[in-house]
Design a protein around this motif. Structure first.
Motif, PDB file in Angstrom:
ATOM      1  N   GLY A 194       0.794  -1.223   0.000  1.00  0.00           N
ATOM      2  CA  GLY A 194       0.000   0.000   0.000  1.00  0.00           C
ATOM      3  C   GLY A 194       0.824   1.270   0.000  1.00  0.00           C
ATOM      4  N   THR A 195       2.153   1.134  -0.115  1.00  0.00           N
ATOM      5  CA  THR A 195       3.055   2.283  -0.072  1.00  0.00           C
ATOM      6  C   THR A 195       3.206   2.904  -1.456  1.00  0.00           C
ATOM      7  OG1 THR A 195       4.292   1.308   1.760  1.00  0.00           O
ATOM      8  CG2 THR A 195       5.382   3.058   0.507  1.00  0.00           C
ATOM      9  N   HIS A 235       6.113   8.737  -7.420  1.00  0.00           N
ATOM     10  CA  HIS A 235       4.807   8.439  -7.998  1.00  0.00           C
ATOM     11  C   HIS A 235       3.722   9.419  -7.560  1.00  0.00           C
ATOM     12  CE1 HIS A 235       5.960   4.008  -8.940  1.00  0.00           C
ATOM     13  NE2 HIS A 235       6.146   4.796  -9.979  1.00  0.00           N
ATOM     14  N   VAL A 236       4.106  10.490  -6.912  1.00  0.00           N
ATOM     15  CA  VAL A 236       3.152  11.548  -6.568  1.00  0.00           C
ATOM     16  C   VAL A 236       3.388  12.710  -7.544  1.00  0.00           C
ATOM     17  CG1 VAL A 236       2.312  13.099  -4.774  1.00  0.00           C
ATOM     18  CG2 VAL A 236       3.188  10.842  -4.151  1.00  0.00           C
ATOM     19  N   ALA A 240       5.429  16.155  -2.332  1.00  0.00           N
ATOM     20  CA  ALA A 240       4.988  14.776  -2.495  1.00  0.00           C
ATOM     21  C   ALA A 240       4.885  14.021  -1.177  1.00  0.00           C
ATOM     22  CB  ALA A 240       5.954  14.045  -3.433  1.00  0.00           C
ATOM     23  N   GLY A 241       4.918  14.729  -0.068  1.00  0.00           N
ATOM     24  CA  GLY A 241       4.927  14.061   1.219  1.00  0.00           C
ATOM     25  C   GLY A 241       3.661  13.296   1.538  1.00  0.00           C
ATOM     26  N   ASP A 242       2.518  13.745   1.018  1.00  0.00           N
ATOM     27  CA  ASP A 242       1.240  13.091   1.315  1.00  0.00           C
ATOM     28  C   ASP A 242       0.631  12.563   0.019  1.00  0.00           C
ATOM     29  OD1 ASP A 242      -1.182  12.205   2.183  1.00  0.00           O
ATOM     30  OD2 ASP A 242      -1.975  14.180   2.740  1.00  0.00           O
TER      31      ASP A 242
END
Length: 279
Positions: free
Chosen positions: A112-113, A118-119, A124-126
């Motif tokens: 689930g990571t 990929h953000v 891109a932290g969340d």
């Protein structure tokens, strides 16, 4: 490319389980023959590998020829749809916004990571923070067919890397919206893009082509200068740096396609969305 058949069959099974069925399913054999696929799947076998961009264009044109598809969903052959409502959610999103051009999925591994790369935003932290963005993820996304017609599809010459940014910049320049929707998940094994032997060369070459094709002239040296500095700071492999600079030189001396610089109001729109087109 014919080397992930168990993964491809699992992906097609997850597509078949969607609670809103796909109108068409097309699988492109990029330089390979394909056999043993489920009934109802349209198979296109290409004699040579046209790369990510070329293969996606083949699929898009085949779907366009059918005449009954209004939203195209691209999925990596080693990905998996873990929920059954993905296509229904996509249909609802496009039904609510006629200027929605691109929807980016969230890519997550088996735990689930979501990897930071990929953000599709600078902050891109969340990975669960969705909303308007300036680019999208190649592994899983949805594209408006009218948007593809207006923008001209994928850049064939790119083959691999930065083809998503090229299409995204053109979409934004034509007034289309790009949405990152983290509730749409494609499960995908954790990987590094550098696993591909051509990664460093094509990354640099296509970066230069991207700037030459789409940026206003004053921004081209700024964009390329920023990426030279970032690459030198980040790359720990001498072979990688050598390949990168060889690709950079190749991009300078060759053409990646016609030059159609974006409007300055598009530069401002990208900036307001959180990613000015210099990084």
């Amino acid at each position: 490319m014919g080397d992930r058949m168990p993964e491809l069959l699992a992906l097609l099974a997850s597509v078949a389980k969607q609670d809103e069925a796909a109108a068409r399913v097309v699988v492109v054999g990029n330089g390979t023959a394909l056999s043993g696929l489920p009934e109802g799947v349209t198979v296109v076998e290409l004699e040579e590998n046209l790369g990510v961009s070329g293969g996606r264009n083949v699929a898009w044109r085949r779907l366009r020829d059918f005449g009954d598809v209004d939203v195209l969903v691209d999925l990596d052959d080693d990905g998996l749809l873990i929920e059954a409502d993905v296509f229904r959610r996509i249909a609802d999103l496009y039904g609510a916004d006629r200027r929605l051009g691109i929807v980016s999925f969230r890519i997550a591994d088996e735990t689930g990571t979501t990897q930071r790369r990929h953000v599709p935003r600078l902050r891109a932290g969340d990975p669960m923070r969705g909303g308007p963005v300036t680019t999208f993820l190649g592994g899983g996304h949805a594209l408006s067919m009218p948007m593809l017609e207006e923008t001209g599809g994928w850049p064939d010459t790119f083959f691999f890397t930065h083809e998503e940014t090229d299409l995204a910049w053109r979409a934004v320049d034509h007034g289309w919206d790009i949405l990152y929707e983290p509730q749409l998940v494609l499960q995908h094994p954790k990987t590094s893009p550098a696993r591909h032997a051509v990664y460093y060369r094509m990354t640099a070459r296509n970066r230069v082509w991207l700037a030459k094709r789409h940026l206003p002239a004053p921004l081209v040296p700024v964009y390329l200068g920023v990426w030279v500095a970032l690459t030198v700071a980040r790359t720990r492999s001498a072979a990688g740096l050598s390949g990168w600079f060889a690709g950079f030189a190749e991009g300078i001396r060759t053409s990646g396609g016609p030059r159609r610089p974006m409007r300055w109001r598009t530069v401002w729109r990208l900036t307001r969305l959180g990613r000015p087109p210099v990084i």
